[in-house]
Motif scaffolding. Structure first.
Motif, PDB file in Angstrom:
ATOM      1  N   ILE A  53      33.763  67.361   5.183  1.00  0.00           N
ATOM      2  CA  ILE A  53      32.984  68.449   5.807  1.00  0.00           C
ATOM      3  C   ILE A  53      31.774  68.792   4.950  1.00  0.00           C
ATOM      4  O   ILE A  53      30.672  69.003   5.454  1.00  0.00           O
ATOM      5  N   LYS A  54      31.989  68.809   3.619  1.00  0.00           N
ATOM      6  CA  LYS A  54      30.862  69.172   2.737  1.00  0.00           C
ATOM      7  C   LYS A  54      29.806  68.079   2.715  1.00  0.00           C
ATOM      8  O   LYS A  54      28.611  68.342   2.733  1.00  0.00           O
ATOM      9  N   GLY A  55      30.258  66.821   2.678  1.00  0.00           N
ATOM     10  CA  GLY A  55      29.311  65.710   2.541  1.00  0.00           C
ATOM     11  C   GLY A  55      28.611  65.351   3.844  1.00  0.00           C
ATOM     12  O   GLY A  55      27.431  64.977   3.852  1.00  0.00           O
ATOM     13  N   HIS A  56      29.333  65.446   4.959  1.00  0.00           N
ATOM     14  CA  HIS A  56      28.776  64.890   6.201  1.00  0.00           C
ATOM     15  C   HIS A  56      28.944  65.795   7.413  1.00  0.00           C
ATOM     16  O   HIS A  56      28.621  65.383   8.534  1.00  0.00           O
ATOM     17  N   GLY A  57      29.516  66.980   7.228  1.00  0.00           N
ATOM     18  CA  GLY A  57      29.756  67.860   8.391  1.00  0.00           C
ATOM     19  C   GLY A  57      30.815  67.292   9.325  1.00  0.00           C
ATOM     20  O   GLY A  57      30.843  67.612  10.522  1.00  0.00           O
ATOM     21  N   ILE A  58      31.696  66.432   8.780  1.00  0.00           N
ATOM     22  CA  ILE A  58      32.733  65.801   9.612  1.00  0.00           C
ATOM     23  C   ILE A  58      34.061  66.537   9.414  1.00  0.00           C
ATOM     24  O   ILE A  58      34.488  66.773   8.290  1.00  0.00           O
ATOM     25  N   ARG A  59      34.692  66.913  10.538  1.00  0.00           N
ATOM     26  CA  ARG A  59      35.983  67.624  10.489  1.00  0.00           C
ATOM     27  C   ARG A  59      37.132  66.627  10.334  1.00  0.00           C
ATOM     28  O   ARG A  59      36.921  65.425  10.506  1.00  0.00           O
ATOM     29  N   SER A  60      38.322  67.150  10.100  1.00  0.00           N
ATOM     30  CA  SER A  60      39.477  66.263   9.900  1.00  0.00           C
ATOM     31  C   SER A  60      40.663  66.697  10.730  1.00  0.00           C
ATOM     32  O   SER A  60      40.797  67.870  11.082  1.00  0.00           O
ATOM     33  N   SER A  61      41.533  65.727  11.011  1.00  0.00           N
ATOM     34  CA  SER A  61      42.881  66.017  11.487  1.00  0.00           C
ATOM     35  C   SER A  61      43.813  65.366  10.464  1.00  0.00           C
ATOM     36  O   SER A  61      43.749  64.151  10.250  1.00  0.00           O
ATOM     37  N   LEU A  62      44.641  66.160   9.807  1.00  0.00           N
ATOM     38  CA  LEU A  62      45.526  65.581   8.784  1.00  0.00           C
ATOM     39  C   LEU A  62      46.783  65.014   9.426  1.00  0.00           C
ATOM     40  O   LEU A  62      47.354  65.602  10.343  1.00  0.00           O
ATOM     41  N   LEU A 277      26.826  59.685  14.145  1.00  0.00           N
ATOM     42  CA  LEU A 277      27.045  60.622  15.261  1.00  0.00           C
ATOM     43  C   LEU A 277      26.902  62.060  14.765  1.00  0.00           C
ATOM     44  O   LEU A 277      26.274  62.904  15.427  1.00  0.00           O
ATOM     45  N   ALA A 278      27.497  62.342  13.594  1.00  0.00           N
ATOM     46  CA  ALA A 278      27.415  63.708  13.054  1.00  0.00           C
ATOM     47  C   ALA A 278      25.958  64.067  12.762  1.00  0.00           C
ATOM     48  O   ALA A 278      25.514  65.187  13.039  1.00  0.00           O
ATOM     49  N   ALA A 279      25.194  63.094  12.238  1.00  0.00           N
ATOM     50  CA  ALA A 279      23.785  63.358  11.921  1.00  0.00           C
ATOM     51  C   ALA A 279      22.971  63.617  13.196  1.00  0.00           C
ATOM     52  O   ALA A 279      21.948  64.294  13.160  1.00  0.00           O
ATOM     53  N   ARG A 280      23.454  63.098  14.326  1.00  0.00           N
ATOM     54  CA  ARG A 280      22.764  63.349  15.611  1.00  0.00           C
ATOM     55  C   ARG A 280      23.167  64.692  16.210  1.00  0.00           C
ATOM     56  O   ARG A 280      22.772  65.026  17.331  1.00  0.00           O
ATOM     57  N   GLY A 281      23.999  65.462  15.503  1.00  0.00           N
ATOM     58  CA  GLY A 281      24.380  66.795  15.998  1.00  0.00           C
ATOM     59  C   GLY A 281      25.647  66.808  16.823  1.00  0.00           C
ATOM     60  O   GLY A 281      26.023  67.846  17.382  1.00  0.00           O
ATOM     61  N   GLU A 282      26.356  65.665  16.894  1.00  0.00           N
ATOM     62  CA  GLU A 282      27.609  65.628  17.647  1.00  0.00           C
ATOM     63  C   GLU A 282      28.745  66.162  16.771  1.00  0.00           C
ATOM     64  O   GLU A 282      28.708  66.046  15.545  1.00  0.00           O
ATOM     65  N   ARG A 283      29.755  66.748  17.400  1.00  0.00           N
ATOM     66  CA  ARG A 283      30.953  67.177  16.647  1.00  0.00           C
ATOM     67  C   ARG A 283      31.842  65.956  16.433  1.00  0.00           C
ATOM     68  O   ARG A 283      32.217  65.285  17.402  1.00  0.00           O
ATOM     69  N   VAL A 284      32.160  65.685  15.176  1.00  0.00           N
ATOM     70  CA  VAL A 284      32.922  64.477  14.832  1.00  0.00           C
ATOM     71  C   VAL A 284      34.096  64.857  13.926  1.00  0.00           C
ATOM     72  O   VAL A 284      33.960  65.697  13.038  1.00  0.00           O
ATOM     73  N   ARG A 285      35.214  64.201  14.184  1.00  0.00           N
ATOM     74  CA  ARG A 285      36.414  64.429  13.372  1.00  0.00           C
ATOM     75  C   ARG A 285      36.952  63.070  12.910  1.00  0.00           C
ATOM     76  O   ARG A 285      36.832  62.075  13.623  1.00  0.00           O
ATOM     77  N   LEU A 286      37.527  63.022  11.725  1.00  0.00           N
ATOM     78  CA  LEU A 286      38.254  61.817  11.294  1.00  0.00           C
ATOM     79  C   LEU A 286      39.740  62.134  11.215  1.00  0.00           C
ATOM     80  O   LEU A 286      40.129  63.244  10.827  1.00  0.00           O
ATOM     81  N   TYR A 287      40.540  61.161  11.580  1.00  0.00           N
ATOM     82  CA  TYR A 287      41.996  61.230  11.478  1.00  0.00           C
ATOM     83  C   TYR A 287      42.315  60.795  10.052  1.00  0.00           C
ATOM     84  O   TYR A 287      42.038  59.644   9.674  1.00  0.00           O
ATOM     85  N   VAL A 288      42.839  61.732   9.263  1.00  0.00           N
ATOM     86  CA  VAL A 288      43.001  61.492   7.819  1.00  0.00           C
ATOM     87  C   VAL A 288      44.497  61.409   7.471  1.00  0.00           C
ATOM     88  O   VAL A 288      45.169  62.428   7.330  1.00  0.00           O
ATOM     89  N   PRO A 289      45.029  60.180   7.330  1.00  0.00           N
ATOM     90  CA  PRO A 289      46.450  60.040   6.989  1.00  0.00           C
ATOM     91  C   PRO A 289      46.676  60.221   5.488  1.00  0.00           C
ATOM     92  O   PRO A 289      45.833  59.855   4.674  1.00  0.00           O
ATOM     93  N   PHE A 290      47.835  60.787   5.163  1.00  0.00           N
ATOM     94  CA  PHE A 290      48.237  60.851   3.753  1.00  0.00           C
ATOM     95  C   PHE A 290      49.754  60.676   3.690  1.00  0.00           C
ATOM     96  O   PHE A 290      50.456  60.806   4.699  1.00  0.00           O
ATOM     97  N   GLY A 291      50.253  60.357   2.486  1.00  0.00           N
ATOM     98  CA  GLY A 291      51.695  60.155   2.309  1.00  0.00           C
ATOM     99  C   GLY A 291      51.962  58.791   1.705  1.00  0.00           C
ATOM    100  O   GLY A 291      51.043  58.029   1.418  1.00  0.00           O
TER     101      GLY A 291
END
Ligand code: FAD
Length: 318
Positions: A53-62, A277-291
């Motif tokens: 979010i800080k680097g690219h304005g991209i949201r996450s789903s954990l 896509l985020a730089a074009r003003g679109e709302r973007v999320r990444l699916y962020v797996p952990f474990g």
């Protein structure tokens, strides 16, 4: 045909306990883990979400990893990790967005308890969200055809109870048009994916061409004026740039503003496209797996493209 055969082989590898034990213990395969997974624990998952979010304005789903869990103790542990993920996202003031496979919270061993576990997670997300701005929800992933009905029913039950929930539907399934029409009428939040599982021709489209055509048709429905008027929230989850452009054109044509729908992609797959896509003003999320249980997730990603055979070969020969 080559693609389908390759995908089916990788699905087999993802479900093989022997392959999982071997690959997760082998040092040579760690680059696959590093490519597709944020890290072993929630601190790595939330750190990646903050960086995106800080680097690219991209949201996450954990996503705490694990699928087809057949041990009740592990189910309980998994529910605990989902709650911890929600709390970490709230503490970092991010979207409280947590993805869950029904088979990791009991669909295999204790199906009667799945709804209770899902209510616990969605209830906690709702309580943590309060009046915060953002998109907060328990996102239900969609697995193989044997659990489609129960997953949709689970979504509808939680939604009717006023809990923050969203659902994944797959364009490769023939039934999805009807499912999507119902969900548009309900004003739901739906994530559209092509589908990472295999099913016969009675249940599923078999060629990429058909799946892509169905994706376009479903995107047109999700981004129609009628869907917008019903308060539907479309999530277009693909790395296919032609589908991104198709969705953006449909959105503009039907009066959807950027931020009233979103694109979602997977950590480690075409992240340059997500950033564009985020730089074009679109709302973007990444699916962020952990474990720690990373092999099934990584090998499904390998299965998505026969060209990824080179990654698998590298992991076996280094
Ligand atoms: P493709 O046609 O496969 O790919 C489009 C382009 O991206 C191609 O150029 C391709 O080479 C490239 N690409 C795609 N994948 C890779 C990769 N792994 N490595 C390198 N390049 C790649 N499936 C389910 O069945 N259930 C789910 O709940 C589910 N949840 C998902 C959630 C998210 C956020 C996403 C993005 C996908 C999810 N999937 C799920 C997986 C999905 O079904 C597809 O298998 C996957 O997204 C690949 O399809 P694609 O739409 O990206 O199109």
């Amino acid at each position: 045909m080559i693609r389908r055969t390759w995908q089916a082989a990788m699905i087999g590898l993802a479900r093989s306990a022997t392959a999982k034990r071997f690959m997760q213990s082998a040092r040579a395969t760690s680059f696959l883990r590093d490519k597709y997974v944020a890290g072993a624990d929630i601190s790595a998952g939330s750190a990646r979400a903050v960086a995106l979010i800080k680097g690219h304005g991209i949201r996450s789903s954990l996503f705490f990893m694990g699928e087809y869990v057949d041990d009740p103790a592990l189910v309980a542990e998994t529910v605990g990790h989902k709650l911890t993920a929600a709390e970490a996202l709230a503490a970092a003031d991010l979207d409280i967005h947590v993805s869950v496979d029904p088979t990791q919270i009991g669909q295999v061993v204790t199906p009667d308890e799945v709804e209770g576990h899902a209510r616990t997670i969605a209830g906690r997300i709702g309580a943590l969200a309060g009046n915060r701005q953002g998109v907060h929800c328990l996102m239900l992933d969609m697995e193989d055809a044997s659990v489609t009905d129960v997953t949709i029913a689970l979504h509808d039950t939680l939604q009717d109870a006023g809990l923050p929930v969203a659902l994944t539907l797959q364009a490769y399934r023939r039934r999805t048009w009807d499912d999507m029409v119902r969900q548009v009428e309900r004003g739901s939040r739906i994530r559209l994916v092509k589908g990472a599982f295999a099913a016969g021709p009675d249940l599923a489209f078999q060629t990429q061409r058909e799946i892509k055509a169905n994706s376009r048709r479903l995107i047109d429905l999700m981004l129609s004026s009628e869907a917008r008027e019903r308060g539907f929230y479309p999530i277009i989850a693909t790395h296919d740039t032609a589908l991104h452009e198709h969705a953006i054109a449909a959105a503009r044509h039907n009066g959807w503003e950027p931020g009233t729908y979103e694109f979602e992609m997977l950590l480690g797959v075409r992240e340059d496209v997500a950033r564009d896509l985020a730089a074009r003003g679109e709302r973007v999320r990444l699916y962020v797996p952990f474990g720690r249980d990373w092999w099934p997730h990584a090998v499904r990603r390998i299965g998505e493209n026969p060209r990824n055979a080179v990654l698998l070969a590298r992991s076996l020969v280094t």
